[in-house]
Design an enzyme around this catalytic site. Structure first.
Site, PDB file in Angstrom:
ATOM      1  N   SER A   1     -80.717  26.147 -47.328  1.00 10.90           N
ATOM      2  CA  SER A   1     -80.275  25.833 -45.982  1.00 10.90           C
ATOM      3  C   SER A   1     -78.884  25.188 -45.959  1.00 10.90           C
ATOM      4  O   SER A   1     -77.906  25.798 -46.372  1.00 10.90           O
ATOM      5  CB  SER A   1     -81.321  24.939 -45.304  1.00 10.90           C
TER       6      SER A   1
ATOM      7  N   ASP B   1     -80.485  29.290 -39.585  1.00  6.27           N
ATOM      8  CA  ASP B   1     -81.638  28.995 -38.739  1.00  6.27           C
ATOM      9  C   ASP B   1     -81.375  27.791 -37.834  1.00  6.27           C
ATOM     10  O   ASP B   1     -82.256  27.360 -37.099  1.00  6.27           O
ATOM     11  CB  ASP B   1     -82.916  28.784 -39.569  1.00  6.27           C
TER      12      ASP B   1
ATOM     13  N   ASP C   1     -75.676  27.108 -40.045  1.00  4.97           N
ATOM     14  CA  ASP C   1     -75.764  26.538 -41.380  1.00  4.97           C
ATOM     15  C   ASP C   1     -75.923  27.661 -42.396  1.00  4.97           C
ATOM     16  O   ASP C   1     -75.821  28.843 -42.053  1.00  4.97           O
ATOM     17  CB  ASP C   1     -76.898  25.508 -41.474  1.00  4.97           C
TER      18      ASP C   1
ATOM     19  N   ASP D   1     -78.268  29.193 -43.977  1.00  7.54           N
ATOM     20  CA  ASP D   1     -79.215  30.292 -43.784  1.00  7.54           C
ATOM     21  C   ASP D   1     -79.380  30.672 -42.318  1.00  7.54           C
ATOM     22  O   ASP D   1     -80.250  31.468 -41.971  1.00  7.54           O
ATOM     23  CB  ASP D   1     -80.568  29.973 -44.421  1.00  7.54           C
TER      24      ASP D   1
END
Length: 444
Positions: free
Chosen positions: A102, A245, A241, A243
């Site tokens: 992340s 999400d 960010d 990833d």
């Protein structure tokens, strides 16, 4: 429930250090494959990743683990976490895996798992997988070993899905948008989706090299986006960010807008359109008291879940809500997605902006937040929150804030950090309370 490997968002850690090793990835593949091997059909798992250098290693190990227990693997390369959740459902897969840490630096990596319904695994499934990790695997017989392949159309599938969440009667024509992809998983899909919807796109953080993910860019480092928005004269900026999400938004003046303001905007907008379900919004214990008061003033309720987007989503599903999220920028819109989706949330914000005709600085300031301060204290070992001196500092802080604010102290589920947060009407008091508790934690 104390877990051995899984934290609040999968398994995460420093690459090539336990638990984030190739050996562990192999064992996770074998254990998760065994857990979700049901029936006699050919089983399939979708595997995606962000742009970290270690993604190659972790991907190869996971593929070996899954195929060894008889699961076919579909590799989609760098893709956002919510894209994996979507692809699991659309491709009728038995399991989905996202290799990502992340917003963490490139040295870290992680493994997130999704069930066949596209939702993150339950605590029960994670506990069962942990038990299987620690047991000898049961490999498939030679004729039943799985196959692995890469597909090229996953990017197009996700772009089409994201665009379908944008209102058909609106367009981004004439809107100048800066998009910061954190040199991460959305570096291809997010700028393309915005451009196809008509926006003038100014992309930054779209040159990943394996070691620059989240490095001075993205939702946890919005300074580059703030500067670019003002410099380019853009109407709005969006930072994802690593990833993709979560998101943070920047208005045309360069001011950052957090997830609380975005939930307020989307919640009230959907309320007016008759789309809001459940009579409110689900957030976490970290969300600002100002959001709660704002929603109450509009006849809406704020439900607080524990920190972690999976727990927000669980509460949403239990209570029938369709808007939820975290102050950090995880926004879950369950009409469209089964997890936080930065791009889909951004498109709802952009729809509100286009529809209102207002400048983003006016639209995005839905409420005046109460003074809030969050500080992190890193610890090496032990249980600092159990120390009597820390308990005394916490009790004193709670007493000082009673009636005018609140205090929250928790251990991070992804890093060795103690998070100390306080908010209240008196900013000086809030600062004093947080500093005194942080000092007690350090001393302990």
């Amino acid at each position: 429930m104390k877990r051995k490997y899984f934290g609040t968002d999968g398994i995460r850690g420093r690459t090539n250090e336990a638990p984030m090793t190739a050996e562990m990835a192999l064992r996770v593949g074998q254990a998760a494959g065994a857990r979700f091997h049901r029936g006699t059909h050919r089983h399939r798992v979708v595997v995606g990743k962000d742009t970290r250098l270690s993604g190659y290693m972790m991907e190869s190990a996971l593929v070996a683990g899954f195929t060894s227990v008889g699961m076919d693997v579909v590799m989609v390369g760098p893709m956002p976490t919510p894209a994996i959740a979507m692809l699991v459902r659309s491709m009728r897969a038995d399991l989905g895996v996202m290799i990502s840490a992340s917003h963490n630096p490139f040295e870290d990596n992680g493994i997130k798992l999704f069930g066949p319904d596209g939702y993150k695994l339950s605590d029960a499934d994670e506990a069962a997988i942990e038990k299987l990790i620690d047991r000898p695997p049961k490999p498939a017989s030679a004729p039943k070993i799985g196959r692995a392949k890469r597909i090229d159309d996953a990017r197009g599938r996700y772009i089409h899905f994201a665009k379908s969440s944008f209102p058909e009667h609106l367009s981004l024509d004439g809107l100048k948008v800066v998009i910061d992809c954190a040199n991460g998983a959305a570096y291809n899909v997010a700028p393309e989706a915005l451009w196809e919807l008509g926006a003038e796109v100014v992309p930054i953080g779209v040159s990943p090299n394996g070691i620059n993910i989240n490095d001075g860019v993205g939702s946890t480092a919005p300074e580059a986006l703030q500067e670019k928005v003002v410099q380019s004269g853009a109407d709005i900026g969006i930072a994802l960010d690593g990833d993709a999400d979560r998101l943070i938004v920047v208005d045309e003046k360069g001011n950052t807008v957090d997830g609380d303001q975005l939930m307020a905007l989307i919640g009230v907008s959907w309320q007016k359109e008759g789309l809001l379900m459940g009579g409110g919004v689900v957030a976490t214990v970290m969300s600002n008291l100002g959001l709660e008061r704002f929603l109450e003033g509009r006849g809406l309720e704020l439900i607080r879940a524990q920190v972690g987007d999976r727990y927000v989503l669980e509460t949403m599903r239990e209570r029938g809500y369709n808007v939820g999220g975290e102050q950090s920028g995880h926004i879950i819109l369950s009409d469209y997605a089964t997890t936080g989706d930065g791009l889909v949330a951004a498109l709802q914000v952009l729809a509100c902006l286009v529809d209102s005709g207002k400048p983003s600085s006016e639209l995005l300031r839905q409420f005046e937040p109460l003074p809030q301060l969050l500080k992190n204290v890193r610890f090496e070992s032990g249980q600092p929150l159990e120390a009597e001196s820390v308990k005394a500092a916490v009790a004193d802080g709670e007493a000082r804030l009673i009636g005018t604010g609140r205090l929250l102290i928790r251990k991070s589920g992804t890093e060795p950090l103690i998070r100390v947060m306080a908010e209240g009407e008196d900013e000086t008091l809030v600062n004093q309370v947080v500093d005194s508790i942080c000092e007690a934690v350090r001393a302990a």
